[in-house]
Design a protein around this motif. Structure first.
Motif, PDB file in Angstrom:
ATOM      1  N   UNK A   6       0.820  -1.221   0.000  1.00 22.19           N
ATOM      2  CA  UNK A   6       0.000   0.000   0.000  1.00 22.19           C
ATOM      3  C   UNK A   6       0.852   1.268   0.000  1.00 22.19           C
ATOM      4  N   UNK A   7       1.982   1.250   0.699  1.00 25.86           N
ATOM      5  CA  UNK A   7       2.859   2.416   0.687  1.00 25.86           C
ATOM      6  C   UNK A   7       3.390   2.678  -0.716  1.00 25.86           C
ATOM      7  N   UNK A   8       3.770   1.622  -1.415  1.00 20.86           N
ATOM      8  CA  UNK A   8       4.249   1.785  -2.796  1.00 20.86           C
ATOM      9  C   UNK A   8       3.141   2.302  -3.689  1.00 20.86           C
ATOM     10  N   UNK A   9       1.935   1.756  -3.513  1.00 16.05           N
ATOM     11  CA  UNK A   9       0.813   2.221  -4.339  1.00 16.05           C
ATOM     12  C   UNK A   9       0.499   3.682  -4.027  1.00 16.05           C
ATOM     13  N   UNK A  65     -20.243  13.027   4.223  1.00 15.81           N
ATOM     14  CA  UNK A  65     -20.571  12.457   2.905  1.00 15.81           C
ATOM     15  C   UNK A  65     -19.391  12.359   1.935  1.00 15.81           C
ATOM     16  N   UNK A  66     -18.597  13.430   1.728  1.00 14.99           N
ATOM     17  CA  UNK A  66     -17.501  13.270   0.769  1.00 14.99           C
ATOM     18  C   UNK A  66     -16.418  12.305   1.254  1.00 14.99           C
ATOM     19  N   UNK A  67     -16.127  12.313   2.555  1.00 14.66           N
ATOM     20  CA  UNK A  67     -15.106  11.407   3.094  1.00 14.66           C
ATOM     21  C   UNK A  67     -15.577   9.969   2.986  1.00 14.66           C
ATOM     22  N   UNK A  68     -16.829   9.717   3.368  1.00 15.07           N
ATOM     23  CA  UNK A  68     -17.370   8.363   3.290  1.00 15.07           C
ATOM     24  C   UNK A  68     -17.426   7.878   1.848  1.00 15.07           C
ATOM     25  N   UNK A  69     -17.847   8.741   0.944  1.00 16.78           N
ATOM     26  CA  UNK A  69     -17.912   8.351  -0.469  1.00 16.78           C
ATOM     27  C   UNK A  69     -16.531   7.973  -0.990  1.00 16.78           C
ATOM     28  N   UNK A  70     -15.551   8.804  -0.701  1.00 16.11           N
ATOM     29  CA  UNK A  70     -14.184   8.515  -1.164  1.00 16.11           C
ATOM     30  C   UNK A  70     -13.682   7.191  -0.602  1.00 16.11           C
ATOM     31  N   UNK A  71     -13.933   6.950   0.685  1.00 16.81           N
ATOM     32  CA  UNK A  71     -13.454   5.728   1.331  1.00 16.81           C
ATOM     33  C   UNK A  71     -14.189   4.497   0.814  1.00 16.81           C
ATOM     34  N   UNK A 158       0.923  20.016  -0.087  1.00 18.87           N
ATOM     35  CA  UNK A 158       1.604  19.247   0.958  1.00 18.87           C
ATOM     36  C   UNK A 158       0.662  18.728   2.036  1.00 18.87           C
ATOM     37  N   UNK A 159      -0.299  19.521   2.465  1.00 18.10           N
ATOM     38  CA  UNK A 159      -1.242  19.042   3.473  1.00 18.10           C
ATOM     39  C   UNK A 159      -2.140  17.949   2.898  1.00 18.10           C
ATOM     40  N   UNK A 160      -2.537  18.100   1.645  1.00 14.83           N
ATOM     41  CA  UNK A 160      -3.333  17.058   0.986  1.00 14.83           C
ATOM     42  C   UNK A 160      -2.551  15.750   0.960  1.00 14.83           C
ATOM     43  N   UNK A 161      -1.280  15.820   0.582  1.00 16.16           N
ATOM     44  CA  UNK A 161      -0.445  14.614   0.531  1.00 16.16           C
ATOM     45  C   UNK A 161      -0.230  14.024   1.921  1.00 16.16           C
ATOM     46  N   UNK A 162      -0.008  14.875   2.907  1.00 20.44           N
ATOM     47  CA  UNK A 162       0.186  14.385   4.269  1.00 20.44           C
ATOM     48  C   UNK A 162      -1.037  13.595   4.721  1.00 20.44           C
ATOM     49  N   UNK A 163      -2.216  14.178   4.583  1.00 22.84           N
ATOM     50  CA  UNK A 163      -3.421  13.496   5.056  1.00 22.84           C
ATOM     51  C   UNK A 163      -3.760  12.290   4.199  1.00 22.84           C
ATOM     52  N   UNK A 164      -3.366  12.315   2.942  1.00 28.60           N
ATOM     53  CA  UNK A 164      -3.540  11.132   2.084  1.00 28.60           C
ATOM     54  C   UNK A 164      -2.746   9.952   2.639  1.00 28.60           C
ATOM     55  N   UNK A 165      -1.571  10.225   3.144  1.00 33.73           N
ATOM     56  CA  UNK A 165      -0.733   9.135   3.664  1.00 33.73           C
ATOM     57  C   UNK A 165      -1.151   8.707   5.068  1.00 33.73           C
ATOM     58  N   UNK A 167      -4.521   8.685   6.541  1.00 27.73           N
ATOM     59  CA  UNK A 167      -5.763   7.916   6.584  1.00 27.73           C
ATOM     60  C   UNK A 167      -5.842   6.977   5.389  1.00 27.73           C
ATOM     61  N   UNK A 168      -6.575   5.883   5.510  1.00 31.07           N
ATOM     62  CA  UNK A 168      -6.614   4.888   4.431  1.00 31.07           C
ATOM     63  C   UNK A 168      -7.275   5.410   3.158  1.00 31.07           C
ATOM     64  N   UNK A 169      -6.706   4.979   2.041  1.00 35.74           N
ATOM     65  CA  UNK A 169      -7.235   5.420   0.762  1.00 35.74           C
ATOM     66  C   UNK A 169      -7.185   6.935   0.669  1.00 35.74           C
TER      67      UNK A 169
END
Length: 188
Positions: A6-9, A65-71, A158-165, A167-169
């Motif tokens: 998952x880290x590689x992906x 709603x947007x977080x749940x949909x994305x997950x 950078x904050x988007x990338x940080x939070x992407x790493x 929380x899952x997905x």
């Protein structure tokens, strides 16, 4: 090791999304944000009774709603095939990140300062960050452009990338951008 896949992906998703964003920025990204902000405004108007509890409920209703949909989409696609989950991550990151949202302003200010066109640099800075720029020197313009560029790079990338790493997905990235839009909209 299987646990590092998952880290590689995630790394692959980040690199591809950054490359896509640099190659061609989405023109309709701002439209999606405006649609979300309109939704948040409706929530605020219908739930704003002036108490913290009502504000917390409105924020939860705006963020969930947007977080749940994305997950959910990520988990469904990754269950079908890991590459589908990867593609979803790329799409979501591509939608949420944006060096191009501010890099053109920085480039225009740099070009104007290098050409000695102080008035043009002032106009560009004023259009980008607001405020009065009529009395600013070239050094002050450069300083303010660097400051705003760093803030925007943090908020848009950078904050988007940080939070992407974290929380899952793509849930973390969606949570951050939605919360940032709410904070901007509901700052009062």
């Amino acid at each position: 090791a299987p646990s590092s896949r998952p880290d590689r992906r995630n790394f692959v998703a980040i690199v591809i999304a950054l490359a896509l964003e640099q190659w061609r920025a989405l023109q309709w990204r701002a439209g999606l944000e405006r649609l979300y902000v309109r939704f948040a405004r409706q929530l605020e108007h219908s739930m704003n009774g002036g108490t913290r509890r009502q504000g917390a409920i409105a924020a939860l209703l705006a963020l969930a709603p947007p977080v749940a949909l994305a997950a959910i989409v990520y988990l469904a696609l990754a269950t079908i095939h890991p590459l589908l989950g990867l593609l979803w991550n790329i799409v979501v990151l591509y939608l949420l990140m944006g060096f191009r949202r501010f890099s053109h302003a920085v480039s225009a200010i740099i070009a104007a300062l290098q050409a000695g066109e102080l008035a043009s640099a002032r106009r560009t800075l004023a259009a980008w960050r607001g405020g009065v720029t009529a009395e600013l020197s070239s050094e002050e313009i450069a300083r303010l452009a660097i400051e705003r560029g760093l803030i925007d790079a943090y908020r848009q990338v950078f904050a988007v990338l940080f939070w992407f790493t974290i929380l899952p997905g793509p849930a973390g990235a969606v949570l951050y951008r939605a919360a940032a839009l709410l904070a901007e909209e509901w700052k009062g």
